[in-house]
Design an enzyme around this catalytic site. Structure first.
Site, PDB file in Angstrom:
ATOM      1  N   HIS A 111      -3.433  65.521  -9.696  1.00 28.05           N
ATOM      2  CA  HIS A 111      -2.921  65.387 -11.071  1.00 28.05           C
ATOM      3  C   HIS A 111      -3.739  64.340 -11.834  1.00 28.05           C
ATOM      4  O   HIS A 111      -4.121  64.553 -12.979  1.00 28.05           O
ATOM      5  CB  HIS A 111      -1.460  64.916 -11.058  1.00 28.05           C
ATOM      6  CG  HIS A 111      -0.464  65.915 -10.543  1.00 28.05           C
ATOM      7  ND1 HIS A 111       0.518  65.577  -9.641  1.00 28.05           N
ATOM      8  CD2 HIS A 111      -0.289  67.235 -10.806  1.00 28.05           C
ATOM      9  CE1 HIS A 111       1.263  66.640  -9.393  1.00 28.05           C
ATOM     10  NE2 HIS A 111       0.790  67.675 -10.073  1.00 28.05           N
ATOM     11  N   ARG A 125      -5.736  75.177  -8.606  1.00 26.56           N
ATOM     12  CA  ARG A 125      -6.272  74.770  -7.301  1.00 26.56           C
ATOM     13  C   ARG A 125      -6.954  75.896  -6.557  1.00 26.56           C
ATOM     14  O   ARG A 125      -8.017  75.748  -6.016  1.00 26.56           O
ATOM     15  CB  ARG A 125      -5.140  74.227  -6.418  1.00 26.56           C
ATOM     16  CG  ARG A 125      -4.782  72.804  -6.693  1.00 26.56           C
ATOM     17  CD  ARG A 125      -3.534  72.458  -5.986  1.00 26.56           C
ATOM     18  NE  ARG A 125      -2.524  73.470  -6.279  1.00 26.56           N
ATOM     19  CZ  ARG A 125      -1.235  73.318  -6.104  1.00 26.56           C
ATOM     20  NH1 ARG A 125      -0.773  72.228  -5.595  1.00 26.56           N
ATOM     21  NH2 ARG A 125      -0.382  74.265  -6.417  1.00 26.56           N
TER      22      ARG A 125
HETATM   23  O1  PNS Z   1       4.109  70.976 -11.714  1.00 27.04           O
HETATM   24  P1  PNS Z   1       4.703  72.336 -11.819  1.00 27.04           P
HETATM   25  O2  PNS Z   1       6.040  72.360 -11.164  1.00 27.04           O
HETATM   26  O3  PNS Z   1       3.757  73.409 -11.345  1.00 27.04           O
HETATM   27  O4  PNS Z   1       4.955  72.603 -13.389  1.00 27.04           O
HETATM   28  C1  PNS Z   1       5.570  73.779 -13.832  1.00 27.04           C
HETATM   29  C2  PNS Z   1       5.971  73.629 -15.310  1.00 27.04           C
HETATM   30  C3  PNS Z   1       6.823  72.385 -15.504  1.00 27.04           C
HETATM   31  C4  PNS Z   1       4.751  73.524 -16.177  1.00 27.04           C
HETATM   32  C5  PNS Z   1       6.774  74.904 -15.710  1.00 27.04           C
HETATM   33  O5  PNS Z   1       7.750  75.169 -14.758  1.00 27.04           O
HETATM   34  C6  PNS Z   1       7.441  74.773 -17.073  1.00 27.04           C
HETATM   35  O6  PNS Z   1       6.782  74.750 -18.095  1.00 27.04           O
HETATM   36  N1  PNS Z   1       8.785  74.674 -17.056  1.00 27.04           N
HETATM   37  C7  PNS Z   1       9.577  74.498 -18.253  1.00 27.04           C
HETATM   38  C8  PNS Z   1      10.464  75.705 -18.477  1.00 27.04           C
HETATM   39  C9  PNS Z   1       9.660  76.819 -19.094  1.00 27.04           C
HETATM   40  O7  PNS Z   1       9.101  76.690 -20.168  1.00 27.04           O
HETATM   41  N2  PNS Z   1       9.641  77.967 -18.402  1.00 27.04           N
HETATM   42  C10 PNS Z   1       8.890  79.142 -18.810  1.00 27.04           C
HETATM   43  C11 PNS Z   1       7.465  79.035 -18.343  1.00 27.04           C
HETATM   44  S1  PNS Z   1       6.623  80.496 -18.715  1.00 27.04           S
END
Ligand code: PNS
Length: 169
Positions: A17, A90
């Site tokens: 990150h 990744r």
């Molecule tokens: O670090 P991560 O867990 O891979 O991050 C995932 C994240 C937080 C980017 C994704 O789950 C997200 O944006 N969640 C918020 C809810 C949302 O908008 N969901 C629809 C995504 S298409």
């Protein structure tokens, strides 16, 4: 001013990150690291702890700020008038999920652009999910998380065993 949002759970933040944040901060005028607050999950680190760990680890980057959001990423972005999403990729295994999320987010908020950076090969095997598992069973995380996160894990969980560490899922 080009502002990008780097969203994620960051539970906890890894060196992968940090690498994306450092590289992203050079590409945009401002980079907002946005922590997802997911009230239906019990995280390993609270939102406040995650914010503090990230803020400390990015102290050397003056155009990076840390925020948190709940609900849909696109709603948070729209509310703040943010237009760029930054994500790290990744491996092939990440591609499908990232492609689906990017396409869905674009469908919901057509003005956004999703910028994907290839993760540094050194960190390509690191994920927060694996880190949580290593914390749970007391493995050594040196070189996988920023120094400050390493200390915080040690403070909170130390050399832990399964029983003492039921909050780590
Ligand atoms: O670090 P991560 O867990 O891979 O991050 C995932 C994240 C937080 C980017 C994704 O789950 C997200 O944006 N969640 C918020 C809810 C949302 O908008 N969901 C629809 C995504 S298409």
């Amino acid at each position: 001013m080009r502002i990008a949002v780097y969203p994620g759970s960051f539970d906890p933040m890894t060196k992968g990150h940090l690498d994306i944040i450092e590289r992203g901060s050079k590409m945009f005028d401002k980079l907002v690291v946005a922590i997802l607050v997911n009230s239906s999950k019990t995280p390993c680190f609270t939102t406040l702890e995650r914010m503090e760990m990230i803020e400390e680890s990015v102290k050397h980057l003056d155009n990076v700020q840390v925020e948190h959001f709940e609900g849909l990423l696109v709603h948070y972005m729209e509310k703040n008038n943010y237009k760029y999403v930054l994500r790290g990729l990744r491996a092939l295994a990440d591609f499908e999920n990232e492609f689906q999320m990017a396409s869905m987010n674009k469908k919901l908020y057509p003005e956004i652009e999703v910028v994907i950076l290839m993760t540094n090969i050194k960190y390509s095997f690191i994920s927060s999910t694996l880190i949580r598992e290593i914390i749970k069973f007391g493995g050594d995380l040196k070189d996988m998380v920023p120094e400050l996160v390493y200390k915080k894990i040690d403070q909170k969980y130390g050399r832990v065993n399964d029983e003492d560490n039921s909050a780590v899922k």
